[in-house]
Design a protein around this motif. Sequence first.
Motif, mmCIF file in Angstrom:
data_model
loop_
_atom_site.group_PDB
_atom_site.id
_atom_site.type_symbol
_atom_site.label_atom_id
_atom_site.label_comp_id
_atom_site.label_asym_id
_atom_site.label_seq_id
_atom_site.Cartn_x
_atom_site.Cartn_y
_atom_site.Cartn_z
ATOM 1 N N LYS A 1 29.112 47.302 -27.445
ATOM 2 C CA LYS A 1 27.909 46.467 -27.378
ATOM 3 C C LYS A 1 27.351 46.213 -28.774
ATOM 4 O O LYS A 1 26.816 45.134 -29.047
ATOM 5 C CB LYS A 1 26.857 47.141 -26.505
ATOM 6 N N ARG A 2 27.479 47.193 -29.649
ATOM 7 C CA ARG A 2 26.990 46.998 -31.018
ATOM 8 C C ARG A 2 27.882 46.029 -31.773
ATOM 9 O O ARG A 2 27.401 45.222 -32.578
ATOM 10 C CB ARG A 2 26.921 48.342 -31.747
ATOM 11 N N VAL A 3 29.200 46.082 -31.548
ATOM 12 C CA VAL A 3 30.112 45.117 -32.171
ATOM 13 C C VAL A 3 29.684 43.694 -31.808
ATOM 14 O O VAL A 3 29.561 42.818 -32.678
ATOM 15 C CB VAL A 3 31.566 45.366 -31.726
ATOM 16 N N LEU A 4 29.439 43.469 -30.527
ATOM 17 C CA LEU A 4 29.040 42.135 -30.076
ATOM 18 C C LEU A 4 27.693 41.728 -30.662
ATOM 19 O O LEU A 4 27.500 40.571 -31.069
ATOM 20 C CB LEU A 4 28.978 42.107 -28.548
ATOM 21 N N HIS A 5 26.757 42.674 -30.705
ATOM 22 C CA HIS A 5 25.432 42.370 -31.260
ATOM 23 C C HIS A 5 25.534 41.975 -32.729
ATOM 24 O O HIS A 5 24.912 40.991 -33.172
ATOM 25 C CB HIS A 5 24.520 43.585 -31.097
ATOM 26 N N LEU A 6 26.304 42.728 -33.494
ATOM 27 C CA LEU A 6 26.461 42.416 -34.917
ATOM 28 C C LEU A 6 27.096 41.050 -35.113
ATOM 29 O O LEU A 6 26.688 40.269 -35.978
ATOM 30 C CB LEU A 6 27.312 43.491 -35.592
ATOM 31 N N LEU A 7 28.106 40.741 -34.311
ATOM 32 C CA LEU A 7 28.788 39.453 -34.433
ATOM 33 C C LEU A 7 27.848 38.301 -34.090
ATOM 34 O O LEU A 7 27.818 37.275 -34.778
ATOM 35 C CB LEU A 7 30.016 39.428 -33.513
ATOM 36 N N GLU A 8 27.078 38.483 -33.043
ATOM 37 C CA GLU A 8 26.183 37.414 -32.582
ATOM 38 C C GLU A 8 24.975 37.212 -33.482
ATOM 39 O O GLU A 8 24.374 36.134 -33.490
ATOM 40 C CB GLU A 8 25.710 37.723 -31.157
ATOM 41 N N ASN A 9 24.616 38.236 -34.265
ATOM 42 C CA ASN A 9 23.392 38.172 -35.063
ATOM 43 C C ASN A 9 23.641 38.231 -36.566
ATOM 44 O O ASN A 9 22.727 38.545 -37.337
ATOM 45 C CB ASN A 9 22.449 39.307 -34.650
ATOM 46 N N GLY A 10 24.862 37.920 -36.981
ATOM 47 C CA GLY A 10 25.155 37.833 -38.403
ATOM 48 C C GLY A 10 25.307 39.161 -39.105
ATOM 49 O O GLY A 10 25.244 39.220 -40.338
ATOM 50 N N GLY A 11 25.517 40.238 -38.359
ATOM 51 C CA GLY A 11 25.636 41.555 -38.968
ATOM 52 C C GLY A 11 27.030 41.891 -39.433
ATOM 53 O O GLY A 11 27.219 42.890 -40.131
ATOM 54 N N VAL B 1 29.610 31.336 -31.445
ATOM 55 C CA VAL B 1 29.298 32.109 -32.652
ATOM 56 C C VAL B 1 30.540 32.565 -33.410
ATOM 57 O O VAL B 1 30.421 33.084 -34.518
ATOM 58 C CB VAL B 1 28.428 33.347 -32.304
ATOM 59 N N SER B 2 31.728 32.387 -32.829
ATOM 60 C CA SER B 2 32.948 32.929 -33.441
ATOM 61 C C SER B 2 34.080 31.915 -33.441
ATOM 62 O O SER B 2 34.192 31.093 -32.537
ATOM 63 C CB SER B 2 33.418 34.175 -32.673
ATOM 64 N N SER B 3 34.943 32.031 -34.446
ATOM 65 C CA SER B 3 36.201 31.295 -34.462
ATOM 66 C C SER B 3 37.321 32.288 -34.159
ATOM 67 O O SER B 3 37.407 33.352 -34.796
ATOM 68 C CB SER B 3 36.440 30.658 -35.834
ATOM 69 N N PHE B 4 38.175 31.938 -33.220
ATOM 70 C CA PHE B 4 39.233 32.836 -32.761
ATOM 71 C C PHE B 4 40.484 32.581 -33.587
ATOM 72 O O PHE B 4 41.037 31.481 -33.574
ATOM 73 C CB PHE B 4 39.479 32.624 -31.274
ATOM 74 N N ILE B 5 40.917 33.610 -34.300
ATOM 75 C CA ILE B 5 41.980 33.432 -35.294
ATOM 76 C C ILE B 5 43.362 33.543 -34.666
ATOM 77 O O ILE B 5 44.154 32.599 -34.707
ATOM 78 C CB ILE B 5 41.806 34.457 -36.433
ATOM 79 N N ALA B 6 43.680 34.704 -34.098
ATOM 80 C CA ALA B 6 44.991 34.915 -33.467
ATOM 81 C C ALA B 6 44.910 36.173 -32.612
ATOM 82 O O ALA B 6 44.115 37.075 -32.887
ATOM 83 C CB ALA B 6 46.087 35.051 -34.507
ATOM 84 N N ILE C 1 36.326 35.556 -36.598
ATOM 85 C CA ILE C 1 35.409 35.493 -37.721
ATOM 86 C C ILE C 1 34.149 34.788 -37.253
ATOM 87 O O ILE C 1 34.221 33.807 -36.493
ATOM 88 C CB ILE C 1 36.024 34.764 -38.943
ATOM 89 N N ALA C 2 32.991 35.294 -37.655
ATOM 90 C CA ALA C 2 31.728 34.660 -37.292
ATOM 91 C C ALA C 2 31.660 33.272 -37.901
ATOM 92 O O ALA C 2 32.035 33.068 -39.064
ATOM 93 C CB ALA C 2 30.558 35.513 -37.775
ATOM 94 N N ARG C 3 31.211 32.298 -37.132
ATOM 95 C CA ARG C 3 31.130 30.931 -37.645
ATOM 96 C C ARG C 3 30.227 30.855 -38.874
ATOM 97 O O ARG C 3 30.459 30.041 -39.786
ATOM 98 C CB ARG C 3 30.637 29.988 -36.551
ATOM 99 N N ALA C 4 29.207 31.693 -38.904
ATOM 100 C CA ALA C 4 28.297 31.700 -40.043
ATOM 101 C C ALA C 4 28.989 32.168 -41.321
ATOM 102 O O ALA C 4 28.522 31.887 -42.433
ATOM 103 C CB ALA C 4 27.096 32.597 -39.753
#
Length: 255
Positions: free
Chosen positions: A73-83, A99-104, A215-218
Amino acid sequence: MKMVARLFVAVLVCLSCLGRSAFAGELLVVTDENLPPFSFVRDGKVVGVDVDMLRRAAAKAGASVRIEALPWKRVLHLLENGGTPWAMPLFRTPEREVVSSFIAPLHFSTMGVFVRRGGEFPFTSLDDLNGKRLGYNRGYALPPDLSEAVRQGRLQLEEVASTAQNVEKLLAGRIDCFVANVENVDFTLVGMASRQDVVLLPKRLWERRPAYLVIARAAEGKETAGTVASLRQALESLHRDGSYARILAQYTLSP
């Protein structure tokens, strides 16, 4: 005093950020701390199929990575909030693509329904789960049709922090079944005296659903484009040349 207190808090925040940031030129990737055999902590080190895949891909791409394992849950929170700029392993969903670009893909997930031996029931469609108390690992992306069944109240979803907790609740009769990654359950049950009491129903919820490095889009930009392309090519080559199958076998055969 108030000014001193605010300054103290600001310093703590800065120190926290510095503690989690990567060194110059190093990619900081956060991952699930409790998803064996794909990513988990053993003897204080982050290990697993996805961890090995990323490290090999980074070596091929000429990149340096640091992998940090956290509650999902923390991984998702960090990704969604620029962490965090990088995370793994995520299933592709419309919400996450915002919020994310899917690489492979790092690994491919097969998900099934597990019951206690003697509690098997016919399972040919989601209708067969109606009225069931269903265990599931917190924060994981459910198949859309299963999410809809939960939203409609056709089944009761009970989230827990790990597959081991789902096994415990199942054997104690606190849930009727749970859904989970097949390899994750097999790995979790190794060494358990109750291993033979947990049964996988024949029908799968999905087969070989890809779980990605993202990777986060930001964080995307010209400076990351080359790294993203190189990591994508490297991961794809590891699947083509059989490296993924060999890495998976190392963990699933001798956890």
